[in-house]
Structure formats: structure tokens, C-alpha cells
Design an enzyme around this catalytic site. Structure first.
Site, PDB file in Angstrom:
ATOM      1  N   TYR A 177     -15.285  45.187  29.245  1.00 22.96           N
ATOM      2  CA  TYR A 177     -15.844  46.544  29.208  1.00 22.96           C
ATOM      3  C   TYR A 177     -17.120  46.480  28.375  1.00 22.96           C
ATOM      4  CZ  TYR A 177     -16.557  51.399  27.858  1.00 22.96           C
ATOM      5  OH  TYR A 177     -17.108  52.639  27.651  1.00 22.96           O
ATOM      6  N   GLU A 183     -22.572  52.517  31.165  1.00 22.02           N
ATOM      7  CA  GLU A 183     -21.245  51.904  31.073  1.00 22.02           C
ATOM      8  C   GLU A 183     -21.015  50.953  32.234  1.00 22.02           C
ATOM      9  OE1 GLU A 183     -17.218  54.032  29.973  1.00 22.02           O
ATOM     10  OE2 GLU A 183     -17.449  53.997  32.147  1.00 22.02           O
TER      11      GLU A 183
END
Ligand code: ADP
Ligand code: MG
Length: 376
Positions: free
Chosen positions: A106, A189
Site C-alpha cells: 500500500y 493512493e
């Protein structure tokens, strides 16, 4: 401003961040041609302004052509229901090369208002359960507040990846940071950022939100706006130059000034109700703008009442009253309208409303407003 995954991936490419080969498809009759050009195995991905598409059936991996055609036509016709964004009609799909995944990381950059700085966030437990990781294993998520020059390795080292992979990850982080700064992104993101079986680093998902106040210097990004994805009331508000955000409650509010608008929402909550919207008409609104704002507000189907809370400074209370009166005279409004005005020309404003022949509850202060709302 939000954009789609496929658009964000185009920007990633400009910054040298690896993404899988893919093609956008908007029509059922184009599916076969698109699947053909990407080949199988491939991934079919709904392009909607929502996260958690995987968990809502909006991302499917097809091992062969038959499944690819089936999933593509299903997803392109579906209404995606996600816990993050509610119901979303799918109008576009991305057909993407399926990547052999070794590990899902992530990575994101957000703006940390407390520290007044961009913050880099990374975890070696990326993928669809990142929210769960954040709750159950917060120690697996690393944060770095960027005050000066960005050295991603400081944080990436903590993940315990091989040095080759760490370096490739750092390169992706540097590229994404450059994008954030140059394009005025408020959020960037990549989840998942994967390590492929071939030991490459690749972005399989892409989310970018941009600062609306900086869009004037990013024409390329402004062109990416997809009006179909926006809330129709919010879109109309943007065109009228109003700050309007749709919320889930039943008390419509019209306020001037963002701070007063937030305080008003608190007051509504204190009275045991929820606001139907946030609406700041701004400091110098004309009576015409007030009329437009009121019309917009009232087109919300869930309203139980409208609460107008205005501090007349530059905006005069009599202008406000004139605008509201005109809007109401032209519309059929069944719900109660509660008005609190303070400041410049408040008596003149109250006279206009009281003599209009229309039904208003003009309250003398906020305490009275709370009492009226509570009794609804
Ligand atoms: P969302 O976050 O909206 O659920 P993602 O794009 O992250 O959508 O996709 C969900 C999951 O699907 C990813 O975590 C990844 O495991 C898998 N996935 C997505 N794109 C690909 C791809 N090109 N190849 C292989 N797997 C993929
Ligand atoms: Mg994702």
C-alpha cells in the site's frame, strides 16, 4: 476533484510509474475488440468514483476469453453498490492485463493538516483489506511527514523488503511525490502497489484527488472531470458558484460563511436532527444568488424543514430576505422555513419576510432556532 482509475494511470505513466497494459471500453459492442487487444488472462474493472470495487463485484479476473466477455458485459451494465459511495451506475470499464502478483503493498500521500505537510504512508500489507490492517495491525503501517527533501528509503527500509525491491519502491514513491506536488493533488493512493513475480513494482490501482482551488492552473486535469459521476445537485451548485455538499439528513441549511455553516450543522445536531446539506452562499451574495441557492436547496427530496442562518455583514439581511421571498413565491414549498438573521439591516429583512404573505418562522436567536427545529 476526483478522477477515474484509468485517468490516474495515464498520469502515472507520464511520471514513470509502471502500470499494466489496458484499454478503456464504454460500449457493449466494443467489448470483444477490446478483450482481443489485451488478451487473457485479464482483469475487468468498473470505472466509478468509488473505492472497494473489488468487494462490490466491480473487479473480476478472467482466465479465458469467454469469461472476459461475460464479466465485461456484466460489469459494464451493473449498478455498483459500495459501502464507500452508495449506488453507482457503471458507464465505463477498464480491461487490463492480469499481473502475476507476488505481494501487494500500500502506498499513499495525503495532506496532514496538523503537521501542515504532505505525509507519506506505506505498508507491506496492501490490498483490499487495508482498512482491516489499519484497525488490527496499525504497526504494519508506516508514516513519514515530509518537511523538507523527501527520502523515501527512511521509511521503506522498515518494510524489510530486498534491497532491489526497496529501491524500485523508493523510485515509485519519488515519482508519485513529484506528481502530488506538481499537480496539486490532495490524495494520491496506490493500493495495491504490487511486487510482480518478475520482481517489478507496478501500480494495479490508482486514486488521485486534486485540490479544487488549484485547478485553474491544471487545465489538463480539469478536462478529465466526468460530470456523470458527480452528484447532480453538487454539479449544479458548482455551475452557480455555490459551495454545496449533499448530506444525508433532513434539515436543509443555507448559511453565509463556511465557519458559520459548520456551526449551524452542529446546532442542528444539538436539536436532535441531521443536516441535509452544507451550503455556504458566501459573503457577498446578491439576492439573485440567494434565490438560486434556495431553489437548489429545496430540490432535495428529503427535506423536513429549511433553516436559513445568515450573519449580515457584506451580505445585507434585506437582500437575503428579498432573494428568499422571490424563490419561495415562485416555488411550491411545503416544509417549514426557519430564518435567523443577524447584522446589517436585519429589521428591514424581517419586515420583508413578515409582510410577504408567505409562511416563515423568523426566530430571534439561535436558541430559539434550536427549539423550533427540535419541535419539528
Ligand atoms: P478496489 O480497490 O476498488 O477494490 P483494485 O483496483 O484495487 O480495486 O482491485 C482489487 C484487487 O484486484 C486488487 O487488490 C488486486 O488483488 C486485484 N487486481 C486489480 N487489478 C489487477 C490486475 N491488473 N492484475 C491482477 N490483479 C489485479
Ligand atoms: Mg484498490
Amino acid at each position: 476533484m476526483k478522477i477515474h482509475e484509468y485517468q490516474a494511470k495515464e498520469i502515472f505513466k507520464q511520471y514513470g510509474i509502471n502500470v499494466p497494459n489496458s484499454i478503456l471500453c464504454e460500449k457493449l459492442e466494443d467489448i470483444e475488440k477490446c478483450v482481443q487487444s489485451i488478451g487473457t488472462p485479464c482483469v475487468i474493472k468498473a470505472q466509478v468514483y468509488s473505492g472497494a470495487r473489488g468487494k462490490s463485484g466491480g473487479v473480476k479476473i478472467a482466465q479465458n476469453k469467454e469469461n472476459a466477455l461475460k464479466y465485461a458485459s456484466e460489469i459494464l451494465s451493473m449498478v455498483l453498490v459500495s459501502p464507500q459511495a452508495g449506488m453507482k451506475k457503471v458507464n465505463k470499464i477498464l480491461i487490463e492485463n492480469a499481473v502475476d502478483i507476488q505481494k501487494e503493498l500500500y502506498m499513499s500521500f495525503t495532506f496532514d493538516r496538523t503537521n501542515e505537510a504532505v505525509t507519506f504512508i506505506i505498508s507491506e500489507q496492501g490490498g483490499m483489506d487495508i482498512e482491516e490492517t489499519a484497525v488490527k495491525n496499525p504497526e504494519k503501517i508506516f508514516k513519514q511527514v515530509i518537511y523538507d527533501t523527501f527520502y523515501p528509503m527512511e521509511t521503506i527500509e522498515k518494510l524489510g523488503l530486498s534491497s532491489d525491491i526497496s529501491e524500485k519502491t523508493a523510485k515509485a514513491a519519488e515519482a508519485l511525490y513529484k506528481l502530488v506536488i506538481e499537480k496539486d493533488a490532495l490524495l494520491a493512493e496506490i493500493n495495491p502497489l504490487v511486487i510482480t513475480k518478475q520482481n517489478e513494482i507496478m501500480a494495479l490501482d490508482a486514486k488521485l484527488n486534486f485540490d479544487d482551488n488549484a485547478l485553474f492552473r491544471h487545465e489538463d486535469i480539469l478536462l478529465m472531470k466526468d460530470e456523470k459521476e458527480e452528484n447532480p445537485l453538487e454539479l449544479q451548485a458548482q455551475k452557480l458558484g455555490l459551495n454545496y455538499i449533499k448530506l444525508d439528513g433532513t434539515i436543509g441549511c443555507m448559511v453565509n460563511g463556511a465557519g458559520l455553516a459548520m456551526a449551524t450543522m452542529d446546532i442542528i445536531k444539538l436539536a436532535g436532527k441531521e443536516a441535509a446539506n452544507f451550503l455556504d452562499v458566501g459573503g457577498g451574495a446578491s439576492s439573485e444568488k440567494i434565490e438560486n441557492a434556495f431553489k437548489l436547496l429545496i430540490s432535495d427530496k428529503n427535506l423536513e424543514a429549511v433553516f436559513i442562518n445568515i450573519f449580515g455583514g457584506i451580505l445585507r439581511c434585506d437582500f437575503l430576505a428579498e432573494g428568499v421571498k422571490n424563490a419561495i413565491a415562485n416555488l411550491k414549498i411545503e416544509c417549514p422555513v426557519i430564518v435567523r438573521m443577524e447584522g446589517t439591516n436585519k429589521e428591514a429583512g424581517a419586515d420583508i419576510l413578515n409582510n410577504s404573505g408567505l409562511k416563515f418562522t423568523v426566530v430571534k436567536d439561535l436558541n430559539e432556532a434550536i427549539e423550533v427545529i427540535r419541535k419539528l
